[in-house]
Scaffold this active site. Structure first.
Site, mmCIF file in Angstrom:
data_model
loop_
_atom_site.group_PDB
_atom_site.id
_atom_site.type_symbol
_atom_site.label_atom_id
_atom_site.label_comp_id
_atom_site.label_asym_id
_atom_site.label_seq_id
_atom_site.Cartn_x
_atom_site.Cartn_y
_atom_site.Cartn_z
ATOM 1 N N ARG A 70 1.565 -4.111 -6.524
ATOM 2 C CA ARG A 70 0.817 -4.185 -5.266
ATOM 3 C C ARG A 70 -0.690 -4.205 -5.533
ATOM 4 O O ARG A 70 -1.450 -3.525 -4.849
ATOM 5 C CB ARG A 70 1.143 -2.965 -4.381
ATOM 6 C CG ARG A 70 2.538 -2.938 -3.796
ATOM 7 C CD ARG A 70 2.661 -3.892 -2.615
ATOM 8 N NE ARG A 70 3.982 -3.873 -2.035
ATOM 9 C CZ ARG A 70 4.995 -4.658 -2.422
ATOM 10 N NH1 ARG A 70 4.840 -5.511 -3.412
ATOM 11 N NH2 ARG A 70 6.157 -4.593 -1.806
ATOM 12 N N TYR A 74 -3.173 -5.363 -2.671
ATOM 13 C CA TYR A 74 -2.985 -4.440 -1.544
ATOM 14 C C TYR A 74 -3.609 -3.081 -1.846
ATOM 15 O O TYR A 74 -4.368 -2.535 -1.042
ATOM 16 C CB TYR A 74 -1.480 -4.299 -1.297
ATOM 17 C CG TYR A 74 -1.129 -3.555 -0.037
ATOM 18 C CD1 TYR A 74 -1.380 -4.111 1.215
ATOM 19 C CD2 TYR A 74 -0.517 -2.303 -0.090
ATOM 20 C CE1 TYR A 74 -1.032 -3.436 2.368
ATOM 21 C CE2 TYR A 74 -0.175 -1.635 1.066
ATOM 22 C CZ TYR A 74 -0.429 -2.195 2.296
ATOM 23 O OH TYR A 74 -0.088 -1.528 3.444
ATOM 24 N N LYS A 83 -6.654 -1.434 0.155
ATOM 25 C CA LYS A 83 -6.405 -0.258 1.003
ATOM 26 C C LYS A 83 -7.235 0.941 0.502
ATOM 27 O O LYS A 83 -7.632 1.797 1.291
ATOM 28 C CB LYS A 83 -4.917 0.070 1.061
ATOM 29 C CG LYS A 83 -4.086 -0.957 1.851
ATOM 30 C CD LYS A 83 -4.509 -1.066 3.325
ATOM 31 C CE LYS A 83 -3.506 -1.867 4.151
ATOM 32 N NZ LYS A 83 -3.895 -2.018 5.569
ATOM 33 N N ARG A 102 9.517 -8.720 3.334
ATOM 34 C CA ARG A 102 9.333 -8.313 1.931
ATOM 35 C C ARG A 102 10.673 -7.984 1.284
ATOM 36 O O ARG A 102 10.897 -8.299 0.116
ATOM 37 C CB ARG A 102 8.387 -7.098 1.841
ATOM 38 C CG ARG A 102 6.925 -7.437 2.096
ATOM 39 C CD ARG A 102 5.994 -6.332 1.625
ATOM 40 N NE ARG A 102 6.112 -5.112 2.409
ATOM 41 C CZ ARG A 102 5.615 -4.949 3.638
ATOM 42 N NH1 ARG A 102 4.983 -5.937 4.237
ATOM 43 N NH2 ARG A 102 5.746 -3.791 4.282
ATOM 44 N N ARG A 134 12.493 5.780 -2.499
ATOM 45 C CA ARG A 134 11.167 6.314 -2.853
ATOM 46 C C ARG A 134 10.591 7.188 -1.727
ATOM 47 O O ARG A 134 9.528 7.774 -1.895
ATOM 48 C CB ARG A 134 10.208 5.197 -3.282
ATOM 49 C CG ARG A 134 9.954 4.150 -2.278
ATOM 50 C CD ARG A 134 8.972 3.079 -2.750
ATOM 51 N NE ARG A 134 8.448 2.437 -1.556
ATOM 52 C CZ ARG A 134 7.657 1.391 -1.523
ATOM 53 N NH1 ARG A 134 7.262 0.852 -2.661
ATOM 54 N NH2 ARG A 134 7.242 0.891 -0.394
HETATM 55 P P1 NAD Z 1 3.392 -6.445 10.348
HETATM 56 O O1 NAD Z 1 2.846 -6.705 8.980
HETATM 57 O O2 NAD Z 1 4.847 -6.726 10.548
HETATM 58 O O3 NAD Z 1 2.562 -7.265 11.427
HETATM 59 C C1 NAD Z 1 1.242 -7.608 11.179
HETATM 60 C C2 NAD Z 1 0.620 -8.201 12.433
HETATM 61 O O4 NAD Z 1 -0.696 -8.634 12.074
HETATM 62 C C3 NAD Z 1 1.342 -9.427 12.968
HETATM 63 O O5 NAD Z 1 1.567 -9.288 14.368
HETATM 64 C C4 NAD Z 1 0.355 -10.571 12.673
HETATM 65 O O6 NAD Z 1 0.408 -11.641 13.614
HETATM 66 C C5 NAD Z 1 -0.969 -9.841 12.712
HETATM 67 N N1 NAD Z 1 -2.040 -10.562 12.007
HETATM 68 C C6 NAD Z 1 -1.944 -11.191 10.808
HETATM 69 N N2 NAD Z 1 -3.107 -11.807 10.516
HETATM 70 C C7 NAD Z 1 -3.958 -11.546 11.543
HETATM 71 C C8 NAD Z 1 -5.300 -11.914 11.816
HETATM 72 N N3 NAD Z 1 -6.007 -12.677 10.966
HETATM 73 N N4 NAD Z 1 -5.864 -11.465 12.968
HETATM 74 C C9 NAD Z 1 -5.159 -10.705 13.821
HETATM 75 N N5 NAD Z 1 -3.880 -10.324 13.620
HETATM 76 C C10 NAD Z 1 -3.287 -10.747 12.487
HETATM 77 O O7 NAD Z 1 3.073 -4.948 10.807
HETATM 78 P P2 NAD Z 1 3.159 -3.571 10.011
HETATM 79 O O8 NAD Z 1 4.073 -3.672 8.812
HETATM 80 O O9 NAD Z 1 3.413 -2.537 11.036
HETATM 81 O O10 NAD Z 1 1.684 -3.397 9.388
HETATM 82 C C11 NAD Z 1 0.573 -3.055 10.170
HETATM 83 C C12 NAD Z 1 -0.465 -2.387 9.298
HETATM 84 O O11 NAD Z 1 0.095 -1.219 8.702
HETATM 85 C C13 NAD Z 1 -0.987 -3.238 8.139
HETATM 86 O O12 NAD Z 1 -2.369 -2.998 7.948
HETATM 87 C C14 NAD Z 1 -0.190 -2.721 6.956
HETATM 88 O O13 NAD Z 1 -0.841 -2.924 5.721
HETATM 89 C C15 NAD Z 1 -0.113 -1.251 7.304
HETATM 90 N N6 NAD Z 1 0.975 -0.555 6.614
HETATM 91 C C16 NAD Z 1 2.277 -0.925 6.814
HETATM 92 C C17 NAD Z 1 3.285 -0.270 6.113
HETATM 93 C C18 NAD Z 1 4.736 -0.659 6.267
HETATM 94 O O14 NAD Z 1 5.567 -0.201 5.462
HETATM 95 N N7 NAD Z 1 5.108 -1.452 7.272
HETATM 96 C C19 NAD Z 1 2.965 0.769 5.232
HETATM 97 C C20 NAD Z 1 1.637 1.131 5.059
HETATM 98 C C21 NAD Z 1 0.642 0.452 5.773
#
Ligand code: NAD
Length: 243
Positions: free
Chosen positions: A144, A147, A151, A188, A205
């Protein structure tokens, strides 16, 4: 108790996953939510909800960010949720992937914060919440690189804003989830070939024994929007991953 009654909230990436759950949770807490996403289709089901207005916004587009804030602000709360997960080590990561990850995961937050902060400072009140991850400076996670690098920068950004404006009514915190159910998590898992094996490895994990829900993360975002004695912190919410 915390109330977000009539607070105006700007939310990015509200179309699905944690962002969508957060739009609903902020609205339920009484806030007026401006829910944005690059994907107009994903916003459709939110548009009918009470206390939620939806707008298409690409957070890579600086002019569009400025415009939405001048059209729909001022805001009491900003929740920067947009982010993208690249797979790969530092040797597998292209410069293009790293540039994109910085643009979406970090610079987009710089854009939105610059847009909302002047009005927050005028009112001497504002809460900014950034989406980081435990995969950051908190914990190294294999495969990662782009990422984790970006982050970690979100945590630095959070602390910088918190330090500069702590005396002027502004609080800035970030959220560090572990593995959370979302459409992109499903993508993923599918990309790894054996979906069930990949899912089992992701569950393994998380010491708590399951993947988190978007609603669990949304509740922390709502809490941080109203929590008046915390700033500059990175809140892990990770099913025990970093115990
Ligand atoms: P997701 O990744 O399924 O959805 C992401 C959303 O972002 C989508 O609706 C997409 O259309 C939108 N998006 C993408 N590019 C964009 C842009 N340029 N402008 C505006 N919107 C845009 O959602 P998620 O997995 O809930 O992730 C949301 C956040 O949480 C992210 O920052 C991710 O890194 C973080 N996060 C997620 C996890 C996880 O396991 N899901 C863990 C840690 C952190």
């Amino acid at each position: 108790s915390l109330s977000l009654e009539n607070k105006r909230v700007l939310l990015t990436a509200a179309g699905q996953g944690i962002g969508r759950a957060s739009a609903l949770a902020f609205a339920r807490a009484g806030a007026k939510v401006v829910a944005t996403d690059i994907n107009a289709n994903a916003l459709k089901s939110l548009a009918a909800e009470a206390n939620i207005e939806t707008y298409v916004l690409d957070v890579l587009d600086g002019e569009a960010v400025t415009r939405i804030v001048s059209d729909t602000g001022p805001f009491d709360v900003l929740f920067n949720c947009a982010g993208f997960v690249h797979a790969g080590t530092i040797l597998e990561m292209s410069d293009k992937d790293l540039d994109f990850a910085f643009d979406l995961n970090v610079r987009a937050m710089v854009r939105t914060i610059r847009a909302v902060l002047p009005a927050m400072l005028e009112r001497k009140d504002g809460a900014i919440i950034n989406m980081a991850s435990v995969a950051s400076s908190v914990k190294g996670v294999p495969n990662r690189a782009a990422y984790t690098i970006t982050k970690a920068a979100v945590i630095g950004l959070t602390k910088s804003v918190a330090a500069d404006y702590v005396g002027q009514g502004i609080r800035c915190n970030c959220i560090c989830p572990g593995t959370v159910e979302s459409p992109s998590l499903q993508d993923r898992l599918r990309a790894q070939g054996d979906f069930e094996a990949a899912r089992a490895a992701f569950i393994a994990r998380q010491p708590i024994g399951r993947i988190g829900t978007p609603e669990e993360i949304a509740d922390l975002a709502v809490y941080l929007a109203g929590a008046t004695y915390t700033t500059g912190q990175a809140y892990a919410i990770d099913g025990g991953w970093t115990i």
